[in-house]
Design a protein around this motif. Structure first.
Motif, short mmCIF file in Angstrom:
data_model
loop_
_atom_site.label_atom_id
_atom_site.label_comp_id
_atom_site.label_asym_id
_atom_site.label_seq_id
_atom_site.Cartn_x
_atom_site.Cartn_y
_atom_site.Cartn_z
N SER A 251 29.32 46.77 -98.09
CA SER A 251 28.39 47.01 -96.99
C SER A 251 27.84 48.44 -97.09
O SER A 251 28.61 49.38 -97.31
N ILE A 252 26.52 48.58 -96.95
CA ILE A 252 25.89 49.90 -96.97
C ILE A 252 24.92 49.96 -95.79
O ILE A 252 24.09 49.05 -95.61
N ARG A 253 25.02 51.03 -95.01
CA ARG A 253 24.13 51.17 -93.87
C ARG A 253 23.85 52.66 -93.62
O ARG A 253 24.57 53.54 -94.11
N VAL A 254 22.79 52.90 -92.85
CA VAL A 254 22.42 54.27 -92.47
C VAL A 254 23.05 54.57 -91.11
O VAL A 254 22.90 53.78 -90.16
N GLU A 255 23.75 55.69 -91.04
CA GLU A 255 24.40 56.11 -89.80
C GLU A 255 24.06 57.58 -89.52
O GLU A 255 23.72 58.33 -90.44
N PRO A 256 24.16 58.00 -88.24
CA PRO A 256 23.98 59.42 -87.95
C PRO A 256 25.03 60.26 -88.69
O PRO A 256 26.13 59.78 -88.99
N LEU A 257 24.66 61.50 -88.96
CA LEU A 257 25.55 62.37 -89.72
C LEU A 257 26.89 62.56 -89.00
O LEU A 257 27.92 62.79 -89.64
N THR A 258 26.87 62.47 -87.69
CA THR A 258 28.09 62.68 -86.89
C THR A 258 28.88 61.41 -86.68
O THR A 258 29.89 61.41 -85.97
N PHE A 279 15.33 63.19 -93.08
CA PHE A 279 16.44 62.32 -92.68
C PHE A 279 17.79 63.03 -92.79
O PHE A 279 18.83 62.37 -92.81
N SER A 280 17.79 64.34 -92.87
CA SER A 280 19.04 65.06 -93.14
C SER A 280 20.05 64.99 -92.00
O SER A 280 21.19 65.42 -92.17
N ASN A 281 19.66 64.45 -90.86
CA ASN A 281 20.62 64.22 -89.78
C ASN A 281 21.29 62.86 -89.90
O ASN A 281 22.04 62.46 -89.01
N PHE A 282 20.97 62.16 -91.00
CA PHE A 282 21.55 60.84 -91.22
C PHE A 282 22.26 60.81 -92.57
O PHE A 282 22.09 61.69 -93.41
N LYS A 283 23.05 59.80 -92.73
CA LYS A 283 23.79 59.64 -93.99
C LYS A 283 23.83 58.16 -94.36
O LYS A 283 23.64 57.28 -93.51
N ILE A 284 24.05 57.92 -95.64
CA ILE A 284 24.29 56.56 -96.11
C ILE A 284 25.80 56.34 -96.09
O ILE A 284 26.56 57.09 -96.69
N TYR A 285 26.21 55.31 -95.40
CA TYR A 285 27.63 55.02 -95.18
C TYR A 285 27.98 53.76 -95.97
O TYR A 285 27.40 52.69 -95.76
N LEU A 286 28.92 53.89 -96.90
CA LEU A 286 29.27 52.79 -97.80
C LEU A 286 30.71 52.33 -97.54
O LEU A 286 31.63 53.17 -97.49
N VAL A 287 30.89 51.01 -97.39
CA VAL A 287 32.20 50.46 -97.01
C VAL A 287 32.52 49.26 -97.91
O VAL A 287 31.64 48.45 -98.22
N SER A 288 33.78 49.17 -98.32
CA SER A 288 34.28 47.99 -99.04
C SER A 288 35.74 47.78 -98.68
O SER A 288 36.47 48.74 -98.42
N SER A 289 36.14 46.51 -98.66
CA SER A 289 37.57 46.22 -98.46
C SER A 289 38.28 46.33 -99.81
O SER A 289 37.66 46.19 -100.87
N LYS A 290 39.58 46.58 -99.77
CA LYS A 290 40.35 46.72 -101.01
C LYS A 290 40.35 45.42 -101.81
O LYS A 290 40.31 45.44 -103.04
N SER A 291 40.36 44.29 -101.10
CA SER A 291 40.33 43.00 -101.80
C SER A 291 38.99 42.81 -102.51
O SER A 291 38.93 42.21 -103.59
#
Length: 557
Positions: A251-258, A279-291
């Protein structure tokens, strides 16, 4: 004593088992290390690959900022509302992260402005203000015009750009030419707090000199210079995320920097990277499960494992080939050892008999005619044995090396078989031999080689049959243009496990009939004879019932 102890030839099974055990341990260890390497590599990729995700996802923004936005300068300040609307439509169609654009149709003149920025005698103010974007109704497009009598706040975006223009003009060195990069930097404002980019079309160099004069002194109010200021409102949530490693990032989504997730489960792995520019007040947030990550680890690991398996298989194959060669060499060594022993025995027996007969003749004072005939017969028979053995060895070597020529003579098959039967029954009175001939009377072949073939098979039939059951039936038939000879006896038979070996040189079946010595060349000699005569030989046998040899030769009439 066993052969390997007497001969010194040994197969070290312990060394072989140790070798296989060692490479197996190395194989398992290599798999373990390869899996850990794959795991560490994928975990490192999870952290580093986000840069590629960022680069690919932000590529449209960079194209917008570096290429599309500067197109405003091509109009040299003469954008009107309709042209600006078309320009914004193309921008919003290609760059969906642009949510709204505010267009300031701006004038720069040598007079004070009511709404805008005044710098000494330089006035910068909007002639009209328009807004474009999805969801904006047509009656809300125009926000302001100079004909309006009502008071209107042009906004901080416009004032900030106007102040920046005035500051740049005031410090401008008219004797030098500013670079395009410097002009672009001075006529654009990136506001990361509000996710906006304000852009002023770059004035011509002559206009900048005029603006500098306007600051210093009062000039003729005419002419009035046109400038265009556009404020691009951006929405970070409309950035199209490009997942360059879909098997790595679940999963990849854009989230606020905070942004700080509430769910901090150990079953999930996360990483993040800040967006640039507006867009420097935002970040790309990347998530994966271990499985989910494990699948990528195994995809990375499997080719390495297959290579290791291939290497392991090659090593096992090499070990097997070495063992097989040692086993073959051991068997060959044993066969040669038996051959030498048996050949020595075969030579030693007639030589001993000849020596005894010679000593008896030498030591006797006088011999009767009967004794002379007896010793003469003994010497003649033993000499024939030695000569026959030598001839067989010589003939075998000559045939194997194709050092002789195949003679072509017409042979009467009935006379040939009867001659063979007469010879063997005279030698062995208890040997019962029968025959049948079907389909032909004569054919062209080498009678000497064919005689050797018949003699060897007849001798085998007699030797390997029980007393009282020494029988051999010979058939000769012309079938479909080839000659088929069959030698069927009522002997002890051959075990099925040995049928594939009986035509090999020096091979002897271990039974009571071979205890007195056998060179192990008879059937190998037969096979070489048949091959030399361009034929085929095969055998079928059943223990306790008998054996049948089948020989197929070409028919030459």
């Amino acid at each position: 004593m066993a052969l390997d102890k007497k001969s010194g030839y040994r197969k070290n099974f312990t060394l072989g088992i140790t070798f296989i055990t060692l490479i197996s341990i190395l194989f398992v260890l290599s798999l373990f290390l390869a899996f850990n390497y794959s795991k560490k590599s994928i975990e490192n990729d999870f952290v580093s690959e986000k840069v590629n995700v960022l680069e690919q996802s932000i590529k449209p923004y960079n194209d917008f900022f570096q290429n599309k936005m500067p197109e405003v300068s091509y109009y040299n300040g003469f954008l009107d509302s309709s042209t600006a609307a078309k320009f914004v439509d193309t921008v919003m169609l290609k760059y969906p992260f642009v949510s709204k654009v505010v267009f300031y149709d701006t004038e720069v003149k040598n007079a004070a402005v009511k709404d805008g920025v005044n710098a000494n005698h330089l006035g910068i103010g909007p002639k009209a203000i328009y807004q474009f974007g999805k969801g904006i109704s047509p009656d809300s497009v125009k926000l302001y015009s100079e004909e309006d009598t009502r008071s209107f706040n042009v906004g901080s975006d416009f004032n900030a750009m106007a102040i920046k223009l005035a500051t740049f003009v005031e410090s401008l060195d008219t004797t030098s030419v500013p670079s395009q990069e410097a002009l672009f930097t001075n006529f654009s404002i990136v506001n990361s707090n509000d996710n906006k980019i304000t852009y002023l079309n770059i004035p011509r160099r002559e206009d900048l000199k005029t603006y500098k004069d306007m600051i210093k002194r009062k000039l003729d109010p005419a002419p009035v210079y046109q400038q265009d200021i556009l404020v691009f409102n951006l929405d970070a949530n409309r950035i199209k995320i490009v997942n360059t490693r879909p098997l790595l990032y679940q999963s990849i989504r854009v989230e606020p920097l905070t942004y700080d997730p509430i769910d901090t489960s150990e079953e999930k792995i996360t990483t993040e990277i800040a967006l640039p520019g507006a867009f420097s007040n935002f970040k790309i947030y990347l998530v994966s499960s271990k499985s989910y990550i494990k699948k990528e680890i195994f995809i990375y690991f499997m080719p390495i494992a297959l290579v290791l398996l291939l290497v392991y298989g090659v090593l096992l194959l090499v070990a097997f080939l070495i063992y097989r060669n040692l086993n073959i060499n051991s068997k060959m060594f044993k066969l040669q050892y038996d051959f030498v022993n048996n050949l020595t025995h075969e030579f030693k027996t007639p030589v001993s008999v000849i020596k005894i007969a010679g000593n008896n003749i030498k030591s006797a004072t006088s011999l009767s005619q009967k004794e002379l005939n007896l010793y003469g017969k003994i010497l003649d028979e033993e000499a024939d044995k030695l000569n026959g053995l030598m001839n067989k060895l010589l003939a075998f070597t000559q045939i194997e090396n194709k050092a002789i020529n195949l003679n072509q003579e017409e042979v009467n098959i009935v006379d040939f078989i009867e001659s063979t039967i007469e010879s063997h029954t005279l030698k062995h009175p208890d040997f019962k031999m029968t025959y049948e001939v079907v389909g032909f009377k004569t054919f062209i072949t080498d009678p000497v080689l064919l005689g050797s073939l018949y003699d060897n098979l007849a001798e085998n039939a007699y030797k390997y049959s029980n007393p009282g059951n020494k029988k051999l039936h010979i058939s000769a038939k012309l079938i479909k243009g080839v000659l088929v000879f069959r030698f069927a006896d009522k002997g002890i038979g051959i075990p099925s496990s040995e049928l594939n070996n009986i035509f090999k040189k020096f091979f002897r079946i271990q039974n009571e009939y071979n205890q007195m010595g056998s060179v192990g060349l008879g059937l190998a000699f037969c096979k070489e004879l048949v091959n030399f005569m361009q034929g085929e030989i095969s055998v079928r046998s059943k223990v306790g019932v008998g054996t049948e040899f089948k020989i197929v030769l070409p028919y030459n009439s």
